[in-house]
Motif scaffolding. Structure first.
Motif, PDB file in Angstrom:
ATOM      1  N   PRO A 137       0.711  -1.204  -0.089  1.00  0.00           N
ATOM      2  CA  PRO A 137       0.048   0.010  -0.041  1.00  0.00           C
ATOM      3  C   PRO A 137       0.876   1.289   0.056  1.00  0.00           C
ATOM      4  O   PRO A 137       2.029   1.267   0.536  1.00  0.00           O
ATOM      5  CB  PRO A 137      -0.817  -0.108   1.410  1.00  0.00           C
ATOM      6  N   LYS A 138       0.226   2.165  -0.700  1.00  0.00           N
ATOM      7  CA  LYS A 138       0.901   3.819  -0.895  1.00  0.00           C
ATOM      8  C   LYS A 138       1.595   4.033   0.649  1.00  0.00           C
ATOM      9  O   LYS A 138       2.453   4.613   0.763  1.00  0.00           O
ATOM     10  CB  LYS A 138       0.129   4.583  -1.543  1.00  0.00           C
ATOM     11  N   TRP A 139       0.551   3.997   1.503  1.00  0.00           N
ATOM     12  CA  TRP A 139       0.797   4.604   3.019  1.00  0.00           C
ATOM     13  C   TRP A 139       2.176   3.675   3.513  1.00  0.00           C
ATOM     14  O   TRP A 139       2.788   4.646   4.247  1.00  0.00           O
ATOM     15  CB  TRP A 139      -0.238   4.204   3.958  1.00  0.00           C
ATOM     16  N   TYR A 140       2.111   2.624   3.258  1.00  0.00           N
ATOM     17  CA  TYR A 140       3.587   1.719   3.873  1.00  0.00           C
ATOM     18  C   TYR A 140       4.647   2.390   3.073  1.00  0.00           C
ATOM     19  O   TYR A 140       5.416   2.626   3.713  1.00  0.00           O
ATOM     20  CB  TYR A 140       3.024   0.254   3.639  1.00  0.00           C
ATOM     21  N   ARG A 178       5.176   5.238   1.693  1.00  0.00           N
ATOM     22  CA  ARG A 178       5.620   6.472   2.023  1.00  0.00           C
ATOM     23  C   ARG A 178       6.046   6.380   3.405  1.00  0.00           C
ATOM     24  O   ARG A 178       6.963   7.009   3.652  1.00  0.00           O
ATOM     25  CB  ARG A 178       4.251   7.268   2.187  1.00  0.00           C
ATOM     26  N   ARG A 179       5.754   5.667   4.455  1.00  0.00           N
ATOM     27  CA  ARG A 179       6.358   5.501   5.616  1.00  0.00           C
ATOM     28  C   ARG A 179       7.797   5.079   5.754  1.00  0.00           C
ATOM     29  O   ARG A 179       8.866   5.740   6.468  1.00  0.00           O
ATOM     30  CB  ARG A 179       5.364   4.604   6.532  1.00  0.00           C
ATOM     31  N   ARG A 213      10.080   7.819   4.026  1.00  0.00           N
ATOM     32  CA  ARG A 213      10.378   9.159   5.073  1.00  0.00           C
ATOM     33  C   ARG A 213      11.265   8.450   6.042  1.00  0.00           C
ATOM     34  O   ARG A 213      12.174   9.339   6.373  1.00  0.00           O
ATOM     35  CB  ARG A 213       8.971   9.258   5.630  1.00  0.00           C
TER      36      ARG A 213
END
Length: 343
Positions: A288-291, A293-294, A297
């Motif tokens: 997933p994109k959120w993962y 990105r995390r 970062r």
């Protein structure tokens, strides 16, 4: 095994004169080499690809690195070869790659575009120690001042250090070493045919010491096995200590062919994680994109903390330089490294 992509037609990948050799020596035991004469060696990347380059050169198909997650496994099915153990042990060798590349670089339609290597399978895998295709390839690129990049897990790249130095003097080159984690137990099971992560970082250290900028592709970051804050910090710090000019994280992706092989490995070694992976990759090959990105970062923040990235020439790094290796080991590494497990 059927070689439907052999023949005399213009669409055939290889000629019909295939020589298959099974080499029964300790370093190649269980590996079969299929020696072919390729019809072309500079390949255009499909427009729909996510890759940031347009042209590639791949002197090998299949890879004895045996990385269970390798996205290139699917390509073996194009020759009706197995994408599991067959990908690890049935290696297609394009024995005419150097001479073919030299010819294609002189073609009237070639514009001297950047060529990426090691983006499908590793051009410095174990087979390269036997076939020595890369010196001829690098010499051709050097002689035509053609820009190129190499991505590798292999320590054997240090054998060609002088050729890399010569190429860097006449054109733009980029070297990246793949190191996704430091965990030795994870390495032994998920990347069993590669040099250990610390040996790959020695490659970064040696190239940098000889004036060849080198970055690290922190790939793959493996969910739930290599992504804890402590693991990420340890890896980025080691990358910084090795002198890498950049670090780029890439989260594990599981394309068809690789997905089935990786999930079988996961079920055997980490059965408790199977359902978590099925949920994480339920929508396709990518996390997933959120993962993503995390992870990106976190790695970028750590890179900033440890001073990796563009700096002024007079800027001091934020970590102490690594201790100088013993004279005997330094000489061995710089001149002719031994590829123990390989890449």
């Amino acid at each position: 095994m059927r070689w439907e992509n052999l023949g005399e037609s213009p669409s055939a990948l290889f000629g019909t004169d295939v020589v298959s050799r099974t080499i029964d020596t300790p370093e190649f035991r269980g590996i079969t080499f299929h020696e072919v004469r390729a019809r072309s060696i500079v390949n255009r990347v499909p427009g729909a690809s996510r890759m940031p380059f347009e042209w590639t050169v791949n002197p090998y198909r299949g890879c004895s690195h045996a990385c269970v997650y390798c996205f290139a496994r699917k390509t073996h099915s194009y020759l009706d070869l197995d994408t599991g153990l067959g990908f690890d042990s049935q290696i297609v060798v394009k024995v005419n790659a150097p001479e073919l590349l030299r010819r294609e670089l002189t073609g009237r339609r070639w514009r001297g575009d950047h060529i990426a290597m090691g983006t499908n399978v590793d051009c410095y895998q174990r087979a390269e120690g036997r076939y020595r295709l890369m010196p001829g390839i690098l010499a051709a690129l050097r002689d035509h001042a053609n820009p190129f990049s190499i991505l590798t897990k292999g320590t054997l790249i240090l054998r060609d250090l002088e050729l890399l130095r010569q190429a860097a003097a006449v054109t733009d080159i980029g070297i990246s070493v793949s190191v996704g984690f430091l965990d030795r137990e994870l390495w032994r099971t998920v990347e069993p045919g590669t040099p250990a992560p610390d040996r790959r970082l020695d490659v970064v250290r040696t190239l940098t010491a000889h004036g060849i900028p080198c970055g690290v592709l922190m790939a793959p970051v493996i969910p739930f096995l290599g992504d804890s804050p402590e693991q990420l910090r340890a890896t980025v710090r080691a990358v910084a200590e090795a002198g890498a000019g950049s670090v780029t994280p890439l989260v594990l992706h599981l394309r068809p062919g690789a997905r089935e092989w990786f999930m079988a490995w996961l079920g055997h070694h980490h059965p408790r994680l199977v359902r978590r992976y099925e949920a994480m990759y339920a929508d396709g090959a990518y996390a997933p994109k959120w993962y993503q990105r995390r992870i990106t970062r976190q790695v970028h923040e750590l890179a900033t903390e440890y001073g990796i990235g563009p700096t002024r020439p007079d800027a001091a790094r934020r970590i102490p330089p690594p201790p100088a290796p013993a004279a005997g080991r330094a000489a061995e590494t710089a001149v002719e490294p031994t590829q123990l497990t390989l890449l």
